[in-house]
Design a protein around this motif. Structure first.
Motif, short mmCIF file in Angstrom:
data_model
loop_
_atom_site.label_atom_id
_atom_site.label_comp_id
_atom_site.label_asym_id
_atom_site.label_seq_id
_atom_site.Cartn_x
_atom_site.Cartn_y
_atom_site.Cartn_z
N GLU A 16 -41.44 -29.70 -46.09
CA GLU A 16 -41.13 -28.36 -46.58
C GLU A 16 -42.23 -27.76 -47.44
N GLY A 17 -42.83 -28.54 -48.32
CA GLY A 17 -43.89 -28.03 -49.18
C GLY A 17 -45.07 -27.47 -48.40
N PRO A 18 -45.65 -28.25 -47.48
CA PRO A 18 -46.78 -27.73 -46.71
C PRO A 18 -46.44 -26.49 -45.87
N LEU A 19 -45.24 -26.47 -45.26
CA LEU A 19 -44.87 -25.29 -44.47
C LEU A 19 -44.71 -24.06 -45.35
N PRO A 30 -51.11 -10.00 -40.27
CA PRO A 30 -50.09 -9.34 -39.45
C PRO A 30 -49.55 -10.29 -38.38
N ASP A 31 -48.43 -9.93 -37.79
CA ASP A 31 -47.83 -10.76 -36.75
C ASP A 31 -48.43 -10.49 -35.37
N LEU A 32 -49.73 -10.54 -35.31
CA LEU A 32 -50.43 -10.46 -34.03
C LEU A 32 -50.45 -11.85 -33.42
N PRO A 33 -50.52 -11.95 -32.09
CA PRO A 33 -50.48 -13.27 -31.44
C PRO A 33 -51.47 -14.28 -32.02
N ILE A 34 -52.69 -13.87 -32.32
CA ILE A 34 -53.68 -14.82 -32.83
C ILE A 34 -53.25 -15.43 -34.16
N PHE A 35 -52.63 -14.62 -35.03
CA PHE A 35 -52.21 -15.13 -36.34
C PHE A 35 -50.92 -15.94 -36.25
N CYS A 36 -50.03 -15.58 -35.31
CA CYS A 36 -48.83 -16.40 -35.08
C CYS A 36 -49.21 -17.77 -34.55
N ARG A 37 -50.23 -17.79 -33.67
CA ARG A 37 -50.74 -19.07 -33.16
C ARG A 37 -51.38 -19.89 -34.29
N LEU A 38 -52.10 -19.21 -35.17
CA LEU A 38 -52.73 -19.89 -36.30
C LEU A 38 -51.65 -20.54 -37.18
N ARG A 39 -50.60 -19.78 -37.51
CA ARG A 39 -49.51 -20.35 -38.31
C ARG A 39 -48.90 -21.56 -37.62
N GLY A 40 -48.66 -21.44 -36.31
CA GLY A 40 -48.09 -22.55 -35.55
C GLY A 40 -49.00 -23.76 -35.53
N TRP A 41 -50.30 -23.53 -35.36
CA TRP A 41 -51.25 -24.64 -35.34
C TRP A 41 -51.31 -25.33 -36.70
N LEU A 42 -51.30 -24.54 -37.77
CA LEU A 42 -51.32 -25.12 -39.12
C LEU A 42 -50.01 -25.82 -39.45
N ARG A 44 -47.73 -27.12 -37.29
CA ARG A 44 -47.30 -28.12 -36.32
C ARG A 44 -47.18 -29.55 -36.88
N PRO A 45 -48.12 -30.02 -37.69
CA PRO A 45 -48.00 -31.39 -38.21
C PRO A 45 -46.81 -31.60 -39.15
N PHE A 46 -46.21 -30.52 -39.60
CA PHE A 46 -45.13 -30.62 -40.59
C PHE A 46 -43.75 -30.35 -40.00
N ILE A 47 -43.68 -30.33 -38.68
CA ILE A 47 -42.41 -30.23 -37.94
C ILE A 47 -42.13 -31.62 -37.39
N GLY A 48 -40.87 -32.02 -37.37
CA GLY A 48 -40.51 -33.36 -36.89
C GLY A 48 -41.19 -33.72 -35.58
N GLY A 66 -38.39 -31.76 -40.87
CA GLY A 66 -38.57 -33.10 -40.34
C GLY A 66 -37.52 -33.45 -39.29
N LYS A 67 -36.40 -32.72 -39.29
CA LYS A 67 -35.32 -32.96 -38.33
C LYS A 67 -35.30 -31.90 -37.22
N LEU A 68 -36.39 -31.15 -37.13
CA LEU A 68 -36.52 -30.08 -36.14
C LEU A 68 -37.39 -30.56 -34.98
N THR A 69 -36.94 -30.32 -33.76
CA THR A 69 -37.71 -30.62 -32.55
C THR A 69 -37.99 -29.30 -31.85
N VAL A 70 -39.28 -29.02 -31.62
CA VAL A 70 -39.70 -27.76 -30.99
C VAL A 70 -40.49 -28.10 -29.73
#
Length: 179
Positions: A16-19, A30-42, A44-48, A66-70
């Motif tokens: 939770e802290g890192p996310l 802004p919520d442009l695709p490139i920045f949404c991808r950046l958030r997801g890439w950053l 990703r290691p903190f999702i279960g 930690g209990k989330l599967t995407v």
């Protein structure tokens, strides 16, 4: 005086802290695709468990990630709130619209009060290729099948079969025609 359990502290530090930090540091983007991808890439290691091409918008709140599967190619829009304390699985190619709530727990009622009553906890499953429109609420223990379209402002409190359209005003379900 009681202290938080070690598991709770570990959950906060590991997931939770890192996310939360990622969301805070990228809020101005802004919520442009490139920045949404950046958030997801950053994030990703903190999702279960997290597949490829995960994307999420600003102000997305993850509780117990930690209990989330995407799955692969999942997009979560701005302001969504995902509580995965009882487990939450979002399959491949799923779209979650703005301000959606996926809740794996809710309050109970006891002696006329909601304050200290034991609530319900149950996992949520969202099937492959489904789309949850804006402001959709998914309650604990719900399974949404593959290829479903959940209309904006719907409350999903029962299982939804595959290839089903859920309309908010009438809460009717109907099959989606093959295209």
């Amino acid at each position: 005086m009681s202290f938080p359990r070690f598991a709770t502290i570990w959950q906060l530090i590991r997931y939770e802290g890192p996310l939360s930090l990622i969301s805070t540091l990228t809020f101005f983007l802004p919520d442009l695709p490139i920045f949404c991808r950046l958030r997801g890439w950053l994030g990703r290691p903190f999702i279960g468990k997290c597949g490829r091409d995960f994307q999420f918008g600003r102000l997305v709140r993850f509780m117990h990630p930690g209990k989330l599967t995407v799955g692969d190619h999942v997009y979560i829009a701005e302001g969504a709130w995902i509580c995965a304390i009882a487990g939450c699985r979002i399959e491949n190619e799923t779209l979650i619209g703005p301000r959606c709530l996926l809740l794996t727990t809710h309050h109970g009622r006891e002696n006329g009060s909601f304050r200290f009553a034991k609530g319900k906890m149950a996992p949520i499953h969202v099937g492959r290729g489904s789309w949850l429109g804006a402001n959709v609420v998914v309650t604990p223990g719900t399974t949404i099948g593959s290829g479903c379209l959940i209309g904006a402002n719907s409350v999903v409190s029962q299982d939804v079969g595959s290839n089903t359209l859920v309309r908010p005003a009438s809460t009717q379900m109907s099959p989606i025609r093959k295209s």
